[in-house]
Write an enzyme that holds these catalytic residues in place. Structure first.
Site, mmCIF file in Angstrom:
data_model
loop_
_atom_site.group_PDB
_atom_site.id
_atom_site.type_symbol
_atom_site.label_atom_id
_atom_site.label_comp_id
_atom_site.label_asym_id
_atom_site.label_seq_id
_atom_site.Cartn_x
_atom_site.Cartn_y
_atom_site.Cartn_z
ATOM 1 N N GLY A 1 45.582 41.514 33.666
ATOM 2 C CA GLY A 1 46.015 40.257 33.076
ATOM 3 C C GLY A 1 46.566 39.254 34.071
ATOM 4 O O GLY A 1 46.036 39.068 35.169
ATOM 5 N N ILE A 2 47.661 38.605 33.677
ATOM 6 C CA ILE A 2 48.281 37.570 34.503
ATOM 7 C C ILE A 2 48.683 38.127 35.864
ATOM 8 O O ILE A 2 48.518 37.472 36.893
ATOM 9 C CB ILE A 2 49.509 36.977 33.785
ATOM 10 C CG1 ILE A 2 49.078 36.193 32.536
ATOM 11 C CG2 ILE A 2 50.307 36.070 34.714
ATOM 12 C CD1 ILE A 2 50.234 35.736 31.660
ATOM 13 N N ASP B 1 52.735 48.835 39.123
ATOM 14 C CA ASP B 1 52.560 48.907 37.673
ATOM 15 C C ASP B 1 52.861 50.327 37.218
ATOM 16 O O ASP B 1 52.770 51.270 38.026
ATOM 17 C CB ASP B 1 51.117 48.533 37.288
ATOM 18 C CG ASP B 1 51.004 48.002 35.865
ATOM 19 O OD1 ASP B 1 50.878 46.775 35.710
ATOM 20 O OD2 ASP B 1 51.051 48.812 34.918
ATOM 21 N N ASP C 1 57.559 52.152 37.391
ATOM 22 C CA ASP C 1 57.990 51.778 36.045
ATOM 23 C C ASP C 1 59.081 50.728 36.203
ATOM 24 O O ASP C 1 60.184 51.029 36.650
ATOM 25 C CB ASP C 1 58.527 53.006 35.309
ATOM 26 C CG ASP C 1 58.990 52.696 33.889
ATOM 27 O OD1 ASP C 1 59.077 51.496 33.535
ATOM 28 O OD2 ASP C 1 59.261 53.647 33.136
ATOM 29 N N ASN D 1 56.623 40.340 36.628
ATOM 30 C CA ASN D 1 55.692 39.974 35.574
ATOM 31 C C ASN D 1 55.684 40.929 34.383
ATOM 32 O O ASN D 1 54.925 40.734 33.451
ATOM 33 C CB ASN D 1 54.279 39.887 36.208
ATOM 34 C CG ASN D 1 53.192 39.619 35.200
ATOM 35 O OD1 ASN D 1 53.221 38.603 34.503
ATOM 36 N ND2 ASN D 1 52.235 40.526 35.092
ATOM 37 N N TYR E 1 61.337 39.914 20.929
ATOM 38 C CA TYR E 1 60.633 39.493 22.143
ATOM 39 C C TYR E 1 61.062 38.083 22.533
ATOM 40 O O TYR E 1 61.407 37.815 23.692
ATOM 41 C CB TYR E 1 59.127 39.541 21.884
ATOM 42 C CG TYR E 1 58.261 39.006 22.996
ATOM 43 C CD1 TYR E 1 57.959 39.794 24.104
ATOM 44 C CD2 TYR E 1 57.725 37.729 22.935
ATOM 45 C CE1 TYR E 1 57.160 39.307 25.127
ATOM 46 C CE2 TYR E 1 56.914 37.239 23.949
ATOM 47 C CZ TYR E 1 56.641 38.032 25.037
ATOM 48 O OH TYR E 1 55.847 37.543 26.038
ATOM 49 N N LYS F 1 63.081 36.929 25.912
ATOM 50 C CA LYS F 1 62.475 35.974 26.843
ATOM 51 C C LYS F 1 63.320 34.701 26.967
ATOM 52 O O LYS F 1 63.358 34.073 28.031
ATOM 53 C CB LYS F 1 61.054 35.632 26.390
ATOM 54 C CG LYS F 1 60.069 36.788 26.530
ATOM 55 C CD LYS F 1 59.830 37.154 27.982
ATOM 56 C CE LYS F 1 58.695 38.160 28.131
ATOM 57 N NZ LYS F 1 58.369 38.454 29.534
#
Length: 198
Positions: A24-25, A44, A70, A97, A162, A166
């Site tokens: 992804g991003i 990751d 992690d 990220n 979420y 954020k």
């Protein structure tokens, strides 16, 4: 007027770390950083995915390494930054990220609440703290970038926890930007909407 880039246009001989870089991003950003000349470290929980991303970058002539980490584990984050320091001596770009969607609705368990904030806030906060000793010597060529979310600005969907986590990340970004800006480290957050990925 064109907004300033979050990272310099020339990253030759500079080190960039992407936490959450297997897909992804994160992976797209790792490829973009490598294309600008950076030595990119992809991490990751999906270690195999991070290694595939690093291999793809190397196949295109870029420099990349991969590690399984992690992001919600402070001990693994500490070990990561210790390794970066011993291996590369410094860090120019930290792209933090990680950030899962979290549970639906307000009826969540304490474990779900803690897990959401552990990844969406605590991991970024401590990654920044662990990175500072490596980034301060690189200033003013140093930049910290977080992936927040459009959900931090406008509540949508069925994932309020979420959005709350954020939104807290945006205040953290402002706090670190005010603290670290005078030392020559830029701190910014991205607020993307839904992204179609694999």
């Amino acid at each position: 007027m064109t907004p300033p880039s979050l990272v310099p246009s020339d990253l030759q001989d500079r080190v960039a770390l992407v936490i959450g870089g297997a897909a992804g991003i994160g992976l797209a950003s790792a490829k973009a950083l490598a294309a600008r000349g950076a030595m990119v470290i992809l991490t990751d929980r999906d270690g195999a995915g991070a290694e595939r991303g690093a291999e793809a970058i190397r196949a295109l002539g870029g420099q990349a390494a991969a590690r399984q980490v992690d992001g919600s584990s402070l001990s693994e984050l500490r070990s990561l930054f210790d390794w970066v320091g011993k291996t590369y001596g410094g860090l120019n770009v930290l792209f933090s990220n990680v950030g899962p969607r979290g549970p639906d609705g307000f009826d969540v368990t304490e474990e779900q609440f803690d897990q959401t904030f552990a990844i969406n806030l605590k991991s970024h906060y401590f990654a920044t703290n662990y990175a500072l000793s490596l980034m301060l010597p690189c200033a003013p060529h140093a930049s910290i970038i977080y992936t927040a979310s459009a959900g931090a600005l406008k509540l949508g969907g069925r994932v309020p926890l979420y959005s709350i986590s954020k939104s807290a990340m945006l205040m953290m970004t402002r706090a670190f930007a005010r603290e670290l800006g005078p030392a020559g480290i830029r701190v910014n957050a991205l607020c993307p909407g839904a992204i179609e990925t694999g």
